[in-house]
Motif scaffolding. Structure first.
Motif, PDB file in Angstrom:
ATOM      1  N   ASP A 196     -62.151   8.959  27.696  1.00 53.27           N
ATOM      2  CA  ASP A 196     -60.782   8.980  27.178  1.00 53.27           C
ATOM      3  C   ASP A 196     -60.726   9.494  25.748  1.00 53.27           C
ATOM      4  O   ASP A 196     -59.905   9.040  24.957  1.00 53.27           O
ATOM      5  CB  ASP A 196     -60.164   7.586  27.285  1.00 53.27           C
ATOM      6  N   LEU A 197     -61.579  10.418  25.381  1.00 53.26           N
ATOM      7  CA  LEU A 197     -61.596  10.964  24.015  1.00 53.26           C
ATOM      8  C   LEU A 197     -60.286  11.629  23.635  1.00 53.26           C
ATOM      9  O   LEU A 197     -59.782  11.381  22.533  1.00 53.26           O
ATOM     10  CB  LEU A 197     -62.754  11.952  23.865  1.00 53.26           C
ATOM     11  N   PRO A 198     -59.696  12.453  24.480  1.00 53.72           N
ATOM     12  CA  PRO A 198     -58.426  13.099  24.095  1.00 53.72           C
ATOM     13  C   PRO A 198     -57.346  12.082  23.759  1.00 53.72           C
ATOM     14  O   PRO A 198     -56.629  12.240  22.761  1.00 53.72           O
ATOM     15  CB  PRO A 198     -58.057  13.924  25.331  1.00 53.72           C
TER      16      PRO A 198
ATOM     17  N   ALA B 273     -55.601  11.547  20.070  1.00 54.99           N
ATOM     18  CA  ALA B 273     -54.149  11.599  19.854  1.00 54.99           C
ATOM     19  C   ALA B 273     -53.676  10.321  19.170  1.00 54.99           C
ATOM     20  O   ALA B 273     -52.883  10.364  18.220  1.00 54.99           O
ATOM     21  CB  ALA B 273     -53.440  11.785  21.194  1.00 54.99           C
ATOM     22  N   ALA B 274     -54.201   9.185  19.633  1.00 53.10           N
ATOM     23  CA  ALA B 274     -53.784   7.901  19.058  1.00 53.10           C
ATOM     24  C   ALA B 274     -54.216   7.818  17.599  1.00 53.10           C
ATOM     25  O   ALA B 274     -53.493   7.314  16.737  1.00 53.10           O
ATOM     26  CB  ALA B 274     -54.382   6.747  19.865  1.00 53.10           C
ATOM     27  N   SER B 275     -55.404   8.318  17.310  1.00 53.96           N
ATOM     28  CA  SER B 275     -55.925   8.250  15.948  1.00 53.96           C
ATOM     29  C   SER B 275     -55.104   9.137  15.008  1.00 53.96           C
ATOM     30  O   SER B 275     -54.796   8.751  13.873  1.00 53.96           O
ATOM     31  CB  SER B 275     -57.388   8.667  15.958  1.00 53.96           C
ATOM     32  N   HIS B 276     -54.731  10.334  15.481  1.00 51.51           N
ATOM     33  CA  HIS B 276     -53.866  11.209  14.670  1.00 51.51           C
ATOM     34  C   HIS B 276     -52.554  10.518  14.366  1.00 51.51           C
ATOM     35  O   HIS B 276     -52.045  10.574  13.227  1.00 51.51           O
ATOM     36  CB  HIS B 276     -53.603  12.523  15.414  1.00 51.51           C
ATOM     37  N   ALA B 277     -52.012   9.871  15.388  1.00 52.25           N
ATOM     38  CA  ALA B 277     -50.729   9.166  15.200  1.00 52.25           C
ATOM     39  C   ALA B 277     -50.904   8.030  14.192  1.00 52.25           C
ATOM     40  O   ALA B 277     -50.033   7.792  13.348  1.00 52.25           O
ATOM     41  CB  ALA B 277     -50.232   8.625  16.542  1.00 52.25           C
ATOM     42  N   ALA B 278     -52.051   7.338  14.247  1.00 47.88           N
ATOM     43  CA  ALA B 278     -52.307   6.228  13.325  1.00 47.88           C
ATOM     44  C   ALA B 278     -52.404   6.739  11.895  1.00 47.88           C
ATOM     45  O   ALA B 278     -51.881   6.119  10.955  1.00 47.88           O
ATOM     46  CB  ALA B 278     -53.585   5.488  13.721  1.00 47.88           C
TER      47      ALA B 278
ATOM     48  N   GLU C  79     -64.370   9.800  12.777  1.00 46.29           N
ATOM     49  CA  GLU C  79     -65.422   9.392  13.721  1.00 46.29           C
ATOM     50  C   GLU C  79     -65.106   9.888  15.126  1.00 46.29           C
ATOM     51  O   GLU C  79     -65.982  10.381  15.835  1.00 46.29           O
ATOM     52  CB  GLU C  79     -65.568   7.869  13.705  1.00 46.29           C
ATOM     53  N   ILE C  80     -63.845   9.766  15.504  1.00 44.79           N
ATOM     54  CA  ILE C  80     -63.487  10.195  16.858  1.00 44.79           C
ATOM     55  C   ILE C  80     -63.588  11.707  16.973  1.00 44.79           C
ATOM     56  O   ILE C  80     -64.053  12.241  17.989  1.00 44.79           O
ATOM     57  CB  ILE C  80     -62.070   9.720  17.224  1.00 44.79           C
ATOM     58  N   GLU C  81     -63.181  12.424  15.934  1.00 44.10           N
ATOM     59  CA  GLU C  81     -63.293  13.891  15.965  1.00 44.10           C
ATOM     60  C   GLU C  81     -64.748  14.304  16.078  1.00 44.10           C
ATOM     61  O   GLU C  81     -65.100  15.240  16.799  1.00 44.10           O
ATOM     62  CB  GLU C  81     -62.671  14.490  14.705  1.00 44.10           C
TER      63      GLU C  81
ATOM     64  N   ASN D 254     -66.300  16.375  19.095  1.00 42.79           N
ATOM     65  CA  ASN D 254     -67.028  17.615  18.824  1.00 42.79           C
ATOM     66  C   ASN D 254     -68.392  17.588  19.517  1.00 42.79           C
ATOM     67  O   ASN D 254     -68.808  18.550  20.174  1.00 42.79           O
ATOM     68  CB  ASN D 254     -67.191  17.756  17.304  1.00 42.79           C
ATOM     69  N   GLU D 255     -69.058  16.468  19.366  1.00 40.32           N
ATOM     70  CA  GLU D 255     -70.379  16.275  19.965  1.00 40.32           C
ATOM     71  C   GLU D 255     -70.280  16.406  21.484  1.00 40.32           C
ATOM     72  O   GLU D 255     -71.112  17.042  22.138  1.00 40.32           O
ATOM     73  CB  GLU D 255     -70.862  14.900  19.546  1.00 40.32           C
ATOM     74  N   SER D 256     -69.251  15.774  22.030  1.00 41.30           N
ATOM     75  CA  SER D 256     -69.062  15.788  23.489  1.00 41.30           C
ATOM     76  C   SER D 256     -68.833  17.211  23.981  1.00 41.30           C
ATOM     77  O   SER D 256     -69.364  17.629  25.016  1.00 41.30           O
ATOM     78  CB  SER D 256     -67.887  14.876  23.832  1.00 41.30           C
ATOM     79  N   ASP D 257     -68.065  17.986  23.238  1.00 39.45           N
ATOM     80  CA  ASP D 257     -67.796  19.367  23.627  1.00 39.45           C
ATOM     81  C   ASP D 257     -69.075  20.194  23.613  1.00 39.45           C
ATOM     82  O   ASP D 257     -69.331  20.987  24.530  1.00 39.45           O
ATOM     83  CB  ASP D 257     -66.776  19.996  22.667  1.00 39.45           C
ATOM     84  N   LEU D 258     -69.872  20.012  22.594  1.00 36.91           N
ATOM     85  CA  LEU D 258     -71.110  20.785  22.467  1.00 36.91           C
ATOM     86  C   LEU D 258     -72.071  20.438  23.605  1.00 36.91           C
ATOM     87  O   LEU D 258     -72.712  21.318  24.184  1.00 36.91           O
ATOM     88  CB  LEU D 258     -71.780  20.503  21.123  1.00 36.91           C
TER      89      LEU D 258
END
Lengths: 622, 208
Positions: A575-577, A581-586, B190-192, B196-200
């Motif tokens: 559920d990364l996407p 999105a949630a983090s950007h909103a935060a 951290e999530i980005e 990024n890691e997941s994409d690579l």
């Protein structure tokens, strides 16, 4: 346990526990609880003799209640607390002897008298008990009270009997009871009933239940019988004394089906691995066989030697007889008699040597057989007692019944014992749930597991729960059910000494880990009854997956942790996407919040395009 | 007219945490109460986090004397100087048990002093004690060579500004908003990074 009630003249259970707390320390609680229970039965019998017609009381009572009788005798004789204890124990022994069959003795099991020379029972405690908790008054207020008071006498405050005897305590029993579905008229069996705490929990909120209890400890079985006889929810009470594997309830099970069986097998654990015990036994038998063979060889040699001597004596006798017949030698007859005597003695000696030789031969054969058997066991150890108890419980419950087994968590690890449990649970489709607890539960030094089997269960997934992380367990429930299912007294978090004391004093033993609170067990029960996966705590596994064998050809173990690890790993990547999105909103919300807060204070925005530096203030002023 | 700075000890009550000698299990003959003990490990982001330290059984008067209340500011007594506000009922941080300030913590209470109402808002004090200004003062006032020790006198000697109560609260709100933004940005970073890691990893065909 009965709720606090509002009658002004009858104290609540908490008040009774508080008033008796200091007197209970150092007193023989089992003795006191037993005496109180008999007193309560006597009062019940007086008010309704037809209902308790099968209970007999010692003739020495002469119209006075048991406690009053002991008090009167102790006062008249000016007894010490030890003497009062001895007097009370004698009364209980007489009662048990009169009602031995009803209590569960029989055959080779006879009531034994406990040595109470080191016990104390202060007269003041008896007087206090009689004043605040006289059974006839308690029955009039709430028929549950005498049974509850017995629970308080046994297990409230410090040094509860359940902990001393390593039986489930109040909170753990409440959790186990939540796993047992019981309808009215159902039958429940506890194969290690202790003081009856678990059965008491099981009966909460239920009526018309047929109760069967069993315990190897005679005194505990008696206390259990008394406590359950006082309980208003029981339709019938049967308690057996003795080892469940020798004196079982199968006959009763056929007459009255047992819906739920509970067993608590921690105290029966094998001290060390069965296979290493068997391997040591095989070595011992090796040595025994070697010694027996050596002895046999020596005796064989001696046998031949003595046989040789006998032949010599026989030859001598023949020669002497011939000489006597020929009269060729003057002392031939005397010589013949002598040789005859030698032959007789030698024959006896040879017979005894032969017997010894046969014995040695048998010893060597036995040692060889035992050695072979021990080697077999070392390769394939026998099922330990826990497995046998589980088998026994599964045989005893009816079709559709439930078995709840409290066992050492080592039974979940890959081992021959697990293979046997697995054979019963997985291949038979009986395994329903596995819950692994951390160390310290109910005073246990090792980790404890609860395994639930259900006969004829549907092919639902098996629930695996690891509740080692106490904080995570409680937090998960608070997150899932923030306001629901908490009793009013538990919802309040205000810091009040009397409330904290009242809540944590009764039933919570400080010698055990203080992490096992009522809230913790309620959280565990909520997770188990919800049967839903919870991150890092609970996972469901299909029976087909459980049946898969591991690489070494033996089946995988039953530890919940291995199934939970998979749940954790699968989560984040999926559920990364959404998380992005949630983090950007935060971040956007936090930027907005900061901008507004700065504006309220008259500060400019932090954005670099329109930021003017603030004029500095003089130090020491603002 | 500009107000001079005043020493913290003239505006707030300072007391030490429970002494280590009182943390031993109480005498069996006295009534014992289960409680949790606060350590610097639970001071993060200017507030006290959920306390998961071991539960201890202590005598009633020890718990009464050292119990922490809502609005207290907890500061460390040695090592890195940290400050945290107890902004909820302490029992909410401890699964219902009383919370005590531990041996390496001090407690600052901005309660009423005599007839005068408090001049300091707890959240303002917590923010102020977390600034570089307070840390520099404590570094200068501390004792100890290897591990700095912060006595009650050292903490009490900190000159604190005393703006109007409303301004104090606003300042604390701005500080809190800044802290939240920082934490949100760290979480986003951290999530980005994980995305990024997941994409690579997916790009090169590595299965998880």
């Amino acid at each position: 346990m009965s709720e606090a009630h509002s009658s002004g003249s009858i104290p609540t259970i908490q008040v009774i526990a508080h008033r008796l707390a200091s007197g209970l320390e150092g007193a023989d609680r089992r003795l006191l609880a037993g005496l109180y229970a008999i007193d309560a039965l006597w009062h019940a019998h007086r008010s309704k003799p037809s209902q308790d017609g099968d209970v007999q009381f010692p003739a020495s009572l002469a119209g006075a209640s048991p406690i009053r009788s002991v008090i009167q005798s102790a006062t008249a004789e000016d007894d010490s607390s030890q003497r009062t204890a001895a007097r009370s124990q004698k009364f209980i022994d007489d009662f048990v002897s009169l009602n031995a069959e009803a209590i569960g003795f029989g055959g080779e099991l006879r009531p034994e008298r406990r040595d109470v020379s080191a016990s104390r029972l202060p007269l003041s405690l008896l007087l206090e008990l009689e004043e605040i908790a006289r059974p006839d008054r308690m029955f009039g207020e709430d028929t549950r009270l005498p049974a509850d008071i017995m629970g308080v006498l046994l297990n409230s405050g410090r040094d509860p009997v359940d902990e001393e005897m390593r039986r489930p305590g109040e909170e753990f029993s409440a959790f186990l009871a939540s796993l047992c579905p019981l309808q009215e008229g159902a039958g429940v069996l506890d194969l290690s009933c202790g003081t009856g705490t678990l059965l008491d929990r099981l009966l909460e909120g239920r009526t018309g239940v047929h109760v069967f209890g069993q315990d190897q400890d005679q005194e505990l079985a008696v206390l259990s019988w008394l406590r359950l006889r006082l309980h208003p929810s029981t339709e019938s009470v049967h308690v057996k004394v003795g080892d469940p594997l020798r004196y079982d309830y199968e006959v009763n099970a056929r007459r009255r089906p047992i819906d739920v069986a509970v067993l608590h097998s921690l105290e029966f654990q094998v001290a060390e691995d069965v296979s290493s015990v068997a391997a040591r036994k095989a070595k011992e038998m090796d040595r025994a066989f070697e010694q027996a063979s050596l002895r046999q060889a020596k005796l064989q040699e001696k046998f031949h030697l003595e046989k040789g001597k006998l032949v010599y004596f026989h030859d001598g006798l023949e020669r002497a007889k011939r000489a006597a017949a020929d009269k060729s030698e003057p002392h031939a007859e005397a010589e013949a008699a002598l040789f005859e005597s030698f032959c007789r003695d030698q024959t006896k000696l040879i017979a005894s040597v032969e017997a010894e030789l046969n014995d040695a031969r048998k010893c060597a054969e036995d040692a060889a057989l035992e050695r072979r058997a021990a080697l077999e066991r070392a390769r394939r150890p026998e099922a330990d007692r826990t497995t046998k108890l589980v088998e026994h419980a599964l045989k005893t419950v009816r079709t559709g019944g439930t078995v709840v087994a409290v066992v050492s968590a080592r039974h979940l690890f890959k081992s021959p014992q697990v293979d046997q449990l697995r054979a019963q649970g997985v291949e038979g489709g009986l395994l329903d749930m596995v819950v692994e607890f951390p160390r310290g539960l109910d005073g246990s030094q090792e980790r404890v597991a609860v395994i639930v089997f259900r006969k004829d269960r549907k092919p639902d997934p098996v629930l695996f729960v690891d509740v080692s992380d106490h904080e995570a367990v409680v937090a998960s429930r608070r997150h899932a059910e923030p306001e629901a299912n908490l009793k009013p007294t538990e919802k309040k978090f205000s810091f009040s000494f009397s409330e904290v004391w009242g809540r944590y004093r009764i039933g919570l033993r400080r010698t055990r880990s203080n992490l096992f609170t009522a809230e913790y067990f309620q959280s565990v029960a909520s997770i188990c009854l919800g049967r839903r996966p919870v991150a890092s705590i609970a996972a469901t596994v299909a029976l087909a997956d459980l049946a898969a064998k591991s690489a070494d050809g033996r089946q995988a173990d039953l530890r919940p942790r291995q199934f939970l690890a998979a749940v954790v790993q699968d989560g984040p990547a999926a559920d990364l996407p959404a998380r992005l999105a949630a983090s950007h909103a935060a971040v956007a919300a936090a930027e907005d919040g900061l901008a507004k807060a700065r504006q309220a204070l008259g500060l400019p925005s932090l954005s670099t395009s329109n930021r003017n530096p603030l004029s500095p203030r003089r130090p020491g002023t603002h | 007219m500009p107000q001079p700075f005043q020493s913290l000890k003239s505006l707030a009550t300072l007391r030490a945490g429970v002494p280590a000698r009182d943390l031993k299990v109480g005498d069996e003959s006295v009534e014992l109460i289960d409680a949790r003990v606060l350590t610097p490990a639970f001071i993060r982001g200017g507030r006290i986090q959920q306390v998961t330290s071991q539960v201890v059984a202590l005598s009633r008067d020890v718990v009464t004397r050292h119990a922490v209340r809502r609005g207290n500011v907890i500061v460390t007594a040695r090592g890195e100087f940290l400050a945290g506000l107890v902004d909820v009922e302490p029992s909410e941080l401890t699964s219902g048990l009383p919370l005590l300030a531990g041996p390496i913590c001090h407690v600052v209470t901005c309660d009423e002093r005599g007839a005068a109402a408090s001049e300091l808002a707890p959240e303002f004090v917590a923010w102020l004690l977390g600034t570089e200004y307070a840390r520099a003062h404590m570094a200068a006032a501390s004792r100890g060579a290897a591990i700095p020790l912060f006595s009650l006198e050292a903490i009490g000697s900190l000159p604190v500004p005393v703006p109007a109560m409303q301004e104090q609260r606003h300042i604390a709100k701005v500080a809190q908003a800044g802290r939240l933004l920082r934490e949100a940005r760290i979480s986003l970073a951290e999530i980005e990074s994980a995305a990024n890691e997941s994409d690579l990893v997916r790009l090169v065909g590595i299965e998880a």
